[in-house]
Enzyme design. Structure first.
Site, PDB file in Angstrom:
ATOM      1  N   GLU A  66      -6.273   6.737  -1.678  1.00  0.00           N
ATOM      2  CA  GLU A  66      -6.459   5.445  -1.008  1.00  0.00           C
ATOM      3  C   GLU A  66      -6.874   4.277  -1.620  1.00  0.00           C
ATOM      4  O   GLU A  66      -6.256   3.133  -1.291  1.00  0.00           O
ATOM      5  CB  GLU A  66      -7.106   5.670   0.391  1.00  0.00           C
ATOM      6  CG  GLU A  66      -6.412   6.537   1.369  1.00  0.00           C
ATOM      7  CD  GLU A  66      -5.211   6.038   1.888  1.00  0.00           C
ATOM      8  OE1 GLU A  66      -5.215   5.067   2.704  1.00  0.00           O
ATOM      9  OE2 GLU A  66      -4.165   6.542   1.594  1.00  0.00           O
TER      10      GLU A  66
ATOM     11  N   HIS B 291       1.659   4.230  -3.076  1.00  0.00           N
ATOM     12  CA  HIS B 291       1.499   5.640  -2.894  1.00  0.00           C
ATOM     13  C   HIS B 291       2.685   6.239  -3.798  1.00  0.00           C
ATOM     14  O   HIS B 291       2.541   7.464  -4.421  1.00  0.00           O
ATOM     15  CB  HIS B 291       1.422   6.176  -1.554  1.00  0.00           C
ATOM     16  CG  HIS B 291       0.021   6.255  -0.764  1.00  0.00           C
ATOM     17  ND1 HIS B 291      -0.838   6.690  -1.370  1.00  0.00           N
ATOM     18  CD2 HIS B 291      -0.139   5.638   0.281  1.00  0.00           C
ATOM     19  CE1 HIS B 291      -1.905   6.278  -0.526  1.00  0.00           C
ATOM     20  NE2 HIS B 291      -1.515   5.776   0.630  1.00  0.00           N
TER      21      HIS B 291
ATOM     22  N   HIS C  16       0.890  -1.236   0.054  1.00  0.00           N
ATOM     23  CA  HIS C  16      -0.036   0.068   0.080  1.00  0.00           C
ATOM     24  C   HIS C  16       0.882   1.411  -0.136  1.00  0.00           C
ATOM     25  O   HIS C  16       0.518   2.254  -0.930  1.00  0.00           O
ATOM     26  CB  HIS C  16      -0.837  -0.080   1.122  1.00  0.00           C
ATOM     27  CG  HIS C  16      -1.764   1.219   1.478  1.00  0.00           C
ATOM     28  ND1 HIS C  16      -2.859   1.238   0.801  1.00  0.00           N
ATOM     29  CD2 HIS C  16      -1.586   2.314   1.889  1.00  0.00           C
ATOM     30  CE1 HIS C  16      -3.603   2.366   1.095  1.00  0.00           C
ATOM     31  NE2 HIS C  16      -2.765   3.319   1.746  1.00  0.00           N
ATOM     32  N   GLU C  17       1.784   1.223   0.920  1.00  0.00           N
ATOM     33  CA  GLU C  17       2.720   2.601   0.898  1.00  0.00           C
ATOM     34  C   GLU C  17       3.558   2.893  -0.200  1.00  0.00           C
ATOM     35  O   GLU C  17       3.580   3.697  -0.857  1.00  0.00           O
ATOM     36  CB  GLU C  17       3.509   2.292   2.268  1.00  0.00           C
ATOM     37  CG  GLU C  17       2.672   2.445   3.460  1.00  0.00           C
ATOM     38  CD  GLU C  17       1.939   3.811   3.640  1.00  0.00           C
ATOM     39  OE1 GLU C  17       2.567   4.908   3.428  1.00  0.00           O
ATOM     40  OE2 GLU C  17       0.842   3.483   3.731  1.00  0.00           O
TER      41      GLU C  17
END
Length: 273
Positions: free
Chosen positions: A201, A147, A143-144
């Site tokens: 997100e 980004h 997820h990070e």
């Protein structure tokens, strides 16, 4: 004034000649996430700022004896990263060549982030307090990293610069220094304190699940991870991670809806060769 706007003002005072424009970030994974983005700062500029901020964070943590104090935890996190990093080529050909770095900060905070250019930091509190499995660590990391792949921080900073330009506020009016120390401080604060939009997100959830699955980590851990996040959010003051990555039942449902797409990738990654 937010840290992002202060950082934008610094860049306005130093980088007006190098501003770019809109760009479309294209991804070629199974989940898809193409759209046009406003990009007024180059990737190189932001990666330089991120490297300075990350170096400062490490230096401060080392001075406090809080950097990589648990060798076993550090090994776990770096092992997960070593499997995910090559998978980033599915979304960006240049990403495997980033100057990746992975470290663990001893802190009770529930937090983790990936700065532009692949600078990853996990906080021990996130792993210990939520008792994360390796699969769940992979979901957070994917997820990070997503980004960073989607350059959400670059997009947010560009929006802040556009706002600063519109109201005619420059770094000189704010009395801000333009040296490397000022940039490192502002860059660090801006790049790890971003409050990502719901769209950001959603993109990071989609890409992160695919990254974890392609690396051989069970994407079903995305459901258990965010269930743990929701439970942590009910314990009083929301953890730092949740201030920029809100958790709710809708998010879990969206992740569940992606499982039919990413489970075959996980199964293929674990198929005997």
């Amino acid at each position: 004034m937010t840290t992002f706007r202060i950082f934008a003002a610094i860049l306005l005072g130093t980088s007006l000649g190098t501003l770019s424009g809109c760009a479309t970030t294209t991804t070629s994974g199974a989940v898809g996430a193409d759209r046009s983005q406003l990009m007024l700062v180059s990737s190189e500029q932001l990666e330089e700022m991120a490297a300075q901020g990350y170096a400062k964070l490490k230096s401060d943590a080392a001075g406090q004896g809080a950097l990589n104090g648990d060798p076993a935890m550090l090994q776990r996190v770096r092992a997960v990263a070593s499997r995910i990093e090559p998978q980033t080529a599915v979304f960006r050909r240049d990403a495997p060549g980033w100057k990746w770095e992975v470290n663990v900060l001893t802190s009770n905070e529930l937090n983790a982030f990936c700065m532009p250019g692949g600078k990853i930091m996990f906080y021990s509190g996130l792993i210990n307090q939520l008792r994360l499995t390796d699969d769940e660590i992979a979901i957070v990391m994917g997820h990070e990293i997503a980004h960073a792949l989607r350059e959400h921080s670059r997009e947010h900073l560009s929006q802040a610069i556009a706002a600063q330009t519109a109201i005619g506020v420059g770094a000189a009016l704010l009395g801000l220094g333009e040296g490397s120390a000022g940039l490192a401080n502002a860059g660090y604060e801006a790049l790890i304190a971003t409050r990502f939009s719901r769209s950001d997100e959603s993109e990071a959830d989609r890409i992160g699940l695919e990254l974890a699955a392609r690396a051989g980590y069970n994407p079903r851990a995305g459901v258990t991870l965010w269930q743990k996040m929701i439970a942590a959010n009910k314990g009083g003051q929301p953890p730092l991670f949740l201030s920029s990555h809100p958790a709710d039942a809708t998010r879990v449902q969206e992740i569940e809806s992606l499982l039919p797409t990413v489970m075959p990738l996980y199964q293929a990654a674990n198929r005997p060769r």
